[in-house]
Write an enzyme that holds these catalytic residues in place. Structure first.
Site, short mmCIF file in Angstrom:
data_model
loop_
_atom_site.label_atom_id
_atom_site.label_comp_id
_atom_site.label_asym_id
_atom_site.label_seq_id
_atom_site.Cartn_x
_atom_site.Cartn_y
_atom_site.Cartn_z
N ASN A 209 38.79 43.34 37.71
CA ASN A 209 39.79 42.61 38.49
C ASN A 209 40.63 41.76 37.53
O ASN A 209 40.43 41.81 36.32
CB ASN A 209 39.11 41.77 39.57
CG ASN A 209 38.17 40.75 38.97
OD1 ASN A 209 38.60 39.84 38.27
ND2 ASN A 209 36.87 40.93 39.18
N ASP A 278 31.89 43.92 44.30
CA ASP A 278 30.74 44.05 45.20
C ASP A 278 29.92 45.30 44.89
O ASP A 278 28.72 45.35 45.14
CB ASP A 278 31.24 44.17 46.66
CG ASP A 278 31.87 42.88 47.13
OD1 ASP A 278 31.66 41.86 46.48
OD2 ASP A 278 32.58 42.89 48.16
N PRO A 304 24.11 43.01 43.04
CA PRO A 304 23.43 41.81 43.58
C PRO A 304 24.46 40.71 43.81
O PRO A 304 25.41 40.57 43.03
CB PRO A 304 22.46 41.42 42.47
CG PRO A 304 22.86 42.17 41.26
CD PRO A 304 23.71 43.33 41.68
N ASP A 305 24.28 39.95 44.90
CA ASP A 305 25.23 38.88 45.25
C ASP A 305 24.76 37.58 44.59
O ASP A 305 23.80 36.94 45.03
CB ASP A 305 25.27 38.74 46.78
CG ASP A 305 26.36 37.79 47.22
OD1 ASP A 305 26.60 36.79 46.51
OD2 ASP A 305 26.96 38.05 48.28
N LYS A 337 32.34 31.87 54.13
CA LYS A 337 31.62 32.15 52.86
C LYS A 337 30.61 31.04 52.58
O LYS A 337 29.49 31.30 52.15
CB LYS A 337 32.63 32.28 51.71
CG LYS A 337 32.06 32.87 50.43
CD LYS A 337 33.17 33.23 49.44
CE LYS A 337 32.62 33.90 48.19
NZ LYS A 337 33.66 34.36 47.26
N LYS A 341 26.79 32.28 52.35
CA LYS A 341 26.13 32.28 51.04
C LYS A 341 25.13 31.13 50.89
O LYS A 341 24.41 31.07 49.90
CB LYS A 341 27.17 32.18 49.91
CG LYS A 341 28.31 33.17 50.01
CD LYS A 341 27.96 34.53 49.45
CE LYS A 341 29.13 35.49 49.61
NZ LYS A 341 28.99 36.73 48.93
O1 PMT Z 1 39.92 33.52 36.03
P1 PMT Z 1 41.30 33.07 36.48
O2 PMT Z 1 42.37 34.02 36.08
O3 PMT Z 1 41.58 31.67 36.08
O4 PMT Z 1 41.29 33.11 38.10
C1 PMT Z 1 40.51 32.24 38.80
C2 PMT Z 1 39.88 32.88 40.04
C3 PMT Z 1 41.00 33.24 41.03
C4 PMT Z 1 39.12 34.14 39.67
C5 PMT Z 1 38.91 31.80 40.61
O5 PMT Z 1 39.65 30.65 40.96
C6 PMT Z 1 38.18 32.33 41.84
O6 PMT Z 1 38.62 32.18 42.97
N1 PMT Z 1 37.00 32.95 41.63
C7 PMT Z 1 36.16 33.51 42.62
C8 PMT Z 1 36.77 34.76 43.21
C9 PMT Z 1 35.84 35.36 44.25
O7 PMT Z 1 35.98 35.13 45.42
O8 PMT Z 1 34.89 36.03 43.65
P2 PMT Z 1 33.64 36.76 44.36
O9 PMT Z 1 32.91 37.41 43.24
O10 PMT Z 1 32.89 35.82 45.21
O11 PMT Z 1 34.31 37.77 45.26
C10 PMT Z 1 35.15 38.81 44.86
C11 PMT Z 1 35.43 39.35 46.19
O12 PMT Z 1 36.70 39.93 46.26
C12 PMT Z 1 34.41 40.37 46.59
O13 PMT Z 1 33.61 39.83 47.60
C13 PMT Z 1 35.27 41.49 47.12
O14 PMT Z 1 34.82 41.96 48.32
C14 PMT Z 1 36.60 40.84 47.33
N2 PMT Z 1 37.70 41.75 47.27
C15 PMT Z 1 37.82 42.64 46.31
C16 PMT Z 1 38.91 43.51 46.31
C17 PMT Z 1 39.84 43.39 47.34
N3 PMT Z 1 40.88 44.21 47.38
N4 PMT Z 1 39.69 42.48 48.28
C18 PMT Z 1 38.64 41.65 48.26
O15 PMT Z 1 38.53 40.82 49.13
#
Ligand code: PMT
Length: 398
Positions: A209, A278, A304-305, A337, A341
């Site tokens: 990403n 995910d 894993p989450d 969330k 979580k």
């Molecule tokens: O690193 P930077 O460039 O400074 O950016 C910062 C940041 C935007 C990454 C940071 O501020 C931030 O928000 N981090 C957490 C992002 C997040 O929600 O991560 P996560 O691992 O909990 O979830 C990623 C989620 O994106 C997954 O649950 C997936 O389902 C979802 N997703 C993926 C692809 C998509 N098209 N849609 C989604 O919703």
């Protein structure tokens, strides 16, 4: 970062004294009020005028010099000082400091200073390795001096080994670490995840990403400046390492999960700022991957989450913060969330807002807990990180 701070820069007789000019300039760029104290021998290597031009302050070497526009003596300077940084520090000055000698402006001032004190030894390797020098350095460490390890390399005398003064940028980081922020996170152990994970699809391609790691790195940096012991579990980024932070590089979501869970028990606060996929492709034999170039035919399994695991396996007193990056219904989804979580706090950011989210140097976030909702304006990621730590410290007090 050093606005309003007075830094005394001690310069002693070593060929590395020329690097002290860049250091004085770097401190000045951080808005510090810099006063250079030179030993007589240092003046053989670099002219006081260089420092006076760079700092705008008189460069002092003679304790009995009375040619000042205002009252400056070793006691008044020592009282005003927020930091004494001696770079380069010769074997001679190290011995004098270690034994409490006071025969010039630098040594008398050092004795009177109660602020943090840092010294950067610079000398020939044989001198540096001499047990007398090492004993003196050990004495100074026990008296709360921070000793910067000299770099190794080719020395001015032609020898190769330890003894080089590190680059001014490295010493500037020591100065910032010592005095840039109040140490309100001293004694806390925090773990931050940052950046994007990568899931290999085949030997050539991978799934990832747009996370640059900037938000997570800013969180790690601010916590470290505020005195916390920081572990940074990081996906691949192009960012330079955060000074004074234990950096654990990982590639996949599974590796990040392993790195975080292995260290969870030692932490007071865990913040997941990384963006993690995910799903990952189901492991197939290398043989099969090579043959099959059609990634669309791969089947996927759930990763894993990490945040949910932390929420469910929280130790008593531990604080868990996650991020939510959304494109719509930002607060509603972030609130879901938080509950799903089992986190204590979710920091929500919107990918639709200009200047927020991935890759930018700024962010606009809303901090959510079960009872609170704090909306921050568009700020630098450093300032955002600082405000997030403020909120976490406030919540932990409850
Ligand atoms: O690193 P930077 O460039 O400074 O950016 C910062 C940041 C935007 C990454 C940071 O501020 C931030 O928000 N981090 C957490 C992002 C997040 O929600 O991560 P996560 O691992 O909990 O979830 C990623 C989620 O994106 C997954 O649950 C997936 O389902 C979802 N997703 C993926 C692809 C998509 N098209 N849609 C989604 O919703």
């Amino acid at each position: 970062m050093l606005s309003g701070k007075t830094v005394l820069l001690g310069v002693t007789g070593s060929i590395a004294a020329y690097k002290a000019a860049s250091l004085a300039s770097a401190l000045k760029k951080q808005q510090a009020d810099v006063h250079v104290l030179m030993t007589k021998n240092a003046a053989n290597f670099i002219h006081p005028l260089t420092f006076e031009s760079l700092t705008g302050n008189k460069c002092i070497s003679d304790t009995f010099d009375r040619q000042f526009e205002y009252q400056v003596n070793h006691i008044s300077l020592a009282k005003r000082a927020d930091l004494l940084l001696v770079a380069p520090a010769s074997a001679n000055i190290i011995a004098k400091f270690a034994h409490g000698l006071a025969d010039d402006m630098l040594t008398t001032t050092a004795l009177a200073c109660r602020c943090p004190k840092i010294l950067s030894p610079a000398m020939n390797t044989r001198m540096f390795e001499n047990p007398l020098v090492q004993e003196n350095l050990q004495t100074l460490r026990t008296h709360q001096w921070t000793v910067v390890e000299p770099a190794e390399g080719h020395l001015a005398c032609g020898d190769t080994g330890a003894g080089k003064m590190p680059e001014p940028e490295t010493l500037l980081q020591y100065a910032l670490q010592a005095i840039a922020c109040q140490k309100d996170m001293q004694g806390l152990k925090v773990l931050v995840t940052a950046g994007a994970t990568q899931e290999p699809l085949d030997p050539v391609r991978y799934l990832t990403n747009h996370s640059s790691g900037k938000m997570g790195y800013a969180l790690a940096r601010q916590a470290s400046l505020r005195g916390a012991e920081v572990t940074l579990v990081t996906g691949k980024t192009s960012l330079p390492p955060v000074p004074f932070v234990d950096r654990i590089p990982v590639v996949t979501a599974e590796e990040m999960w392993e790195a975080v869970t292995a260290r969870q028990a030692q932490q007071d606060i865990l913040v997941k700022a990384a963006a993690v996929a995910d799903y990952r492709p189901q492991t197939v034999s290398k043989e099969k991957i090579k043959k099959s170039e059609d990634t669309l035919s791969l089947s996927f399994v759930r990763n894993p989450d990490i945040l949910q695991y932390l929420g469910q396996h929280r130790l008593p007193g531990q604080y868990i913060c996650g991020f939510a990056m959304e494109t719509e219904h930002v607060l509603e989804r972030a609130r879901q969330k938080l509950l799903r979580k089992g986190a204590d706090m979710i920091v929500a950011n919107s990918l639709r807002q200009e200047g927020a989210g991935f890759e930018t140097d700024t962010n606009q976030v809303t901090i959510l807990t079960k009872e609170k909702e704090i909306s921050l304006p568009l700020l630098s990621k450093a300032e955002t990180a600082s405000r997030i730590w403020d909120a976490i410290l406030q919540e932990r007090k409850k």
